[in-house]
Design a protein around this motif. Structure first.
Motif, mmCIF file in Angstrom:
data_model
loop_
_atom_site.group_PDB
_atom_site.id
_atom_site.type_symbol
_atom_site.label_atom_id
_atom_site.label_comp_id
_atom_site.label_asym_id
_atom_site.label_seq_id
_atom_site.Cartn_x
_atom_site.Cartn_y
_atom_site.Cartn_z
ATOM 1 N N LEU A 1 41.500 -40.826 84.174
ATOM 2 C CA LEU A 1 40.996 -40.465 85.317
ATOM 3 C C LEU A 1 42.094 -40.061 86.123
ATOM 4 C CD1 LEU A 1 38.901 -43.568 85.986
ATOM 5 C CD2 LEU A 1 37.777 -41.371 85.917
ATOM 6 N N ALA A 2 43.341 -40.443 85.848
ATOM 7 C CA ALA A 2 44.739 -39.959 86.709
ATOM 8 C C ALA A 2 44.857 -38.630 86.285
ATOM 9 C CB ALA A 2 45.944 -40.972 86.318
ATOM 10 N N ALA A 3 44.871 -38.105 85.204
ATOM 11 C CA ALA A 3 44.953 -36.753 84.803
ATOM 12 C C ALA A 3 43.876 -35.944 85.345
ATOM 13 C CB ALA A 3 44.914 -36.656 83.140
ATOM 14 N N GLU A 4 42.696 -36.102 85.450
ATOM 15 C CA GLU A 4 41.517 -35.527 86.040
ATOM 16 C C GLU A 4 41.901 -35.434 87.534
ATOM 17 O OE1 GLU A 4 37.106 -36.398 86.822
ATOM 18 O OE2 GLU A 4 37.504 -35.989 84.701
ATOM 19 N N LYS A 5 42.402 -36.511 88.215
ATOM 20 C CA LYS A 5 42.462 -36.610 89.593
ATOM 21 C C LYS A 5 43.618 -35.424 89.741
ATOM 22 C CE LYS A 5 43.789 -39.185 93.513
ATOM 23 N NZ LYS A 5 44.280 -40.623 94.012
ATOM 24 N N ALA A 6 44.823 -35.595 89.165
ATOM 25 C CA ALA A 6 45.953 -34.493 89.261
ATOM 26 C C ALA A 6 45.527 -32.977 89.143
ATOM 27 C CB ALA A 6 46.905 -34.808 88.174
ATOM 28 N N VAL A 7 44.472 -32.753 88.177
ATOM 29 C CA VAL A 7 44.237 -31.354 88.101
ATOM 30 C C VAL A 7 43.314 -30.705 89.417
ATOM 31 C CG1 VAL A 7 42.424 -29.844 86.947
ATOM 32 C CG2 VAL A 7 43.871 -31.563 85.589
ATOM 33 N N TRP A 8 42.568 -31.621 89.917
ATOM 34 C CA TRP A 8 41.932 -31.375 91.297
ATOM 35 C C TRP A 8 42.672 -31.404 92.621
ATOM 36 C CZ3 TRP A 8 37.490 -28.957 90.817
ATOM 37 C CH2 TRP A 8 36.768 -29.189 89.756
ATOM 38 N N GLU A 9 43.932 -32.157 92.394
ATOM 39 C CA GLU A 9 44.787 -32.150 93.451
ATOM 40 C C GLU A 9 45.686 -30.688 93.731
ATOM 41 O OE1 GLU A 9 47.101 -35.725 93.009
ATOM 42 O OE2 GLU A 9 45.489 -36.725 93.930
ATOM 43 N N GLN A 10 45.553 -30.126 92.699
ATOM 44 C CA GLN A 10 46.558 -28.855 92.622
ATOM 45 C C GLN A 10 45.708 -27.715 93.511
ATOM 46 O OE1 GLN A 10 46.727 -27.437 88.630
ATOM 47 N NE2 GLN A 10 48.096 -29.209 87.751
ATOM 48 N N GLY A 11 44.675 -27.988 93.792
ATOM 49 C CA GLY A 11 43.836 -27.199 94.564
ATOM 50 C C GLY A 11 43.827 -25.616 94.009
ATOM 51 N N ALA B 1 45.642 -23.058 94.518
ATOM 52 C CA ALA B 1 46.879 -22.181 94.530
ATOM 53 C C ALA B 1 47.237 -22.059 92.945
ATOM 54 C CB ALA B 1 48.088 -23.037 95.412
ATOM 55 N N ALA B 2 47.000 -23.369 92.283
ATOM 56 C CA ALA B 2 47.454 -23.218 90.763
ATOM 57 C C ALA B 2 46.397 -22.280 89.801
ATOM 58 C CB ALA B 2 47.407 -24.457 90.340
ATOM 59 N N VAL B 3 45.221 -21.859 90.501
ATOM 60 C CA VAL B 3 44.073 -21.023 89.668
ATOM 61 C C VAL B 3 44.732 -19.446 89.765
ATOM 62 C CG1 VAL B 3 41.948 -20.336 89.632
ATOM 63 C CG2 VAL B 3 42.390 -22.655 90.560
ATOM 64 N N PRO B 4 44.745 -19.019 88.517
ATOM 65 C CA PRO B 4 45.309 -17.689 88.405
ATOM 66 C C PRO B 4 44.216 -16.818 88.941
ATOM 67 C CG PRO B 4 44.664 -18.536 86.241
ATOM 68 C CD PRO B 4 44.616 -19.558 87.327
ATOM 69 N N LYS B 5 44.520 -15.615 89.719
ATOM 70 C CA LYS B 5 43.532 -14.755 90.309
ATOM 71 C C LYS B 5 43.773 -13.539 89.584
ATOM 72 C CE LYS B 5 43.021 -17.474 94.384
ATOM 73 N NZ LYS B 5 43.452 -18.790 94.017
ATOM 74 N N GLY B 6 42.676 -12.763 89.398
ATOM 75 C CA GLY B 6 42.772 -11.603 88.879
ATOM 76 C C GLY B 6 42.082 -10.555 89.826
ATOM 77 N N ASP B 7 41.697 -9.340 89.351
ATOM 78 C CA ASP B 7 40.853 -8.468 90.117
ATOM 79 C C ASP B 7 39.472 -9.067 90.403
ATOM 80 O OD1 ASP B 7 43.090 -6.685 90.106
ATOM 81 O OD2 ASP B 7 42.412 -5.799 88.237
ATOM 82 N N ALA B 8 38.943 -8.662 91.582
ATOM 83 C CA ALA B 8 37.567 -9.119 91.719
ATOM 84 C C ALA B 8 36.582 -8.193 91.183
ATOM 85 C CB ALA B 8 37.255 -9.053 93.534
ATOM 86 N N THR B 9 35.559 -9.019 90.597
ATOM 87 C CA THR B 9 34.415 -8.353 89.897
ATOM 88 C C THR B 9 33.168 -8.652 90.515
ATOM 89 O OG1 THR B 9 34.290 -9.990 88.127
ATOM 90 C CG2 THR B 9 35.883 -8.273 87.811
ATOM 91 N N ARG B 10 32.300 -7.931 90.125
ATOM 92 C CA ARG B 10 30.749 -8.349 90.626
ATOM 93 C C ARG B 10 30.202 -9.321 89.439
ATOM 94 N NH1 ARG B 10 28.238 -4.411 94.190
ATOM 95 N NH2 ARG B 10 26.311 -5.060 93.151
ATOM 96 N N ARG B 11 30.879 -9.669 88.380
ATOM 97 C CA ARG B 11 30.238 -10.456 87.446
ATOM 98 C C ARG B 11 30.747 -12.039 87.315
ATOM 99 N NH1 ARG B 11 30.250 -6.868 81.833
ATOM 100 N NH2 ARG B 11 29.256 -5.078 82.760
ATOM 101 N N LEU B 12 29.861 -12.671 86.808
ATOM 102 C CA LEU B 12 30.133 -14.206 86.708
ATOM 103 C C LEU B 12 29.540 -14.734 85.330
ATOM 104 C CD1 LEU B 12 30.326 -16.755 88.379
ATOM 105 C CD2 LEU B 12 27.898 -16.753 88.717
ATOM 106 N N ALA B 13 30.453 -15.354 84.916
ATOM 107 C CA ALA B 13 30.009 -15.901 83.548
ATOM 108 C C ALA B 13 29.232 -17.364 83.654
ATOM 109 C CB ALA B 13 31.264 -16.085 82.665
ATOM 110 N N ILE B 14 28.354 -17.550 83.141
ATOM 111 C CA ILE B 14 27.479 -18.815 82.791
ATOM 112 C C ILE B 14 27.708 -19.290 81.630
ATOM 113 C CG2 ILE B 14 25.470 -19.906 83.507
ATOM 114 C CD1 ILE B 14 26.645 -18.657 86.060
ATOM 115 N N MET B 15 28.145 -20.490 81.193
ATOM 116 C CA MET B 15 27.825 -20.871 79.832
ATOM 117 C C MET B 15 27.452 -22.289 79.849
ATOM 118 S SD MET B 15 31.941 -19.816 78.857
ATOM 119 C CE MET B 15 32.500 -21.362 79.449
ATOM 120 N N GLY B 16 27.049 -22.861 78.729
ATOM 121 C CA GLY B 16 26.162 -23.928 78.244
ATOM 122 C C GLY B 16 24.920 -24.109 78.588
ATOM 123 N N CYS B 17 24.278 -23.077 79.011
ATOM 124 C CA CYS B 17 22.687 -23.187 79.146
ATOM 125 C C CYS B 17 22.011 -23.361 77.748
ATOM 126 C CB CYS B 17 22.185 -21.965 80.108
ATOM 127 S SG CYS B 17 22.927 -21.985 81.710
#
Length: 131
Positions: free
Chosen positions: A19-29, A31-47
């Motif tokens: 739970l502490a590790a999971e909380k730490a991931v969400w607290e990064q916000g 800013a920590a997410v790498p951003k690439g070029d914007a696209t019109r595509r979205l990947a949907i998985m696990g359906c």
């Protein structure tokens, strides 16, 4: 009984660490997410792709974007969004799985003691050969 209490304590500690590790991931916000070029595509998985169609996804996205939650959105949804088209492109892994399923039949999720259809066929063949 002492061993059971120690196991329970170990499980509680493991859960707290998780739970502490999971909380730490969400607290990064964002800013920590790498951003690439914007696209019109979205990947949907696990359906369950045997039962989910492009039309289902189209309706779901249109419904969400037309709702109040989307107007509160941030990032790409701020200022609205729209869905013009939904197309399902299976991944290489998905194509491999579909090919495998066409040959061996559907793979039933593992249940303790259960056999996949391929295992059942193999068992039946082996049993027939022994007779």
């Amino acid at each position: 009984e002492e061993e059971e209490e120690e196991e329970d304590d170990d499980e509680d500690e493991d859960e707290e660490e998780l739970l502490a590790a999971e909380k730490a991931v969400w607290e990064q916000g964002d800013a920590a997410v790498p951003k690439g070029d914007a696209t019109r595509r979205l990947a949907i998985m696990g359906c369950d792709w045997d039962h989910v169609t492009a039309g289902d996804l189209f309706v779901m996205f249109r419904t969400y974007l037309g709702g109040k939650e989307a107007s509160k959105g941030s990032g790409a949804l701020r200022g609205g969004g729209k869905v013009e088209k939904v197309t399902v492109y299976p991944s290489d892994f998905g194509l491999e799985q579909m090919e495998k399923e066409a040959k061996e039949g559907p793979q039933i999720p593992s249940v303790p003691g259960a056999q996949t259809p391929a295992e059942r066929r193999k068992t039946t063949i082996e049993e027939d050969e022994e007779d």
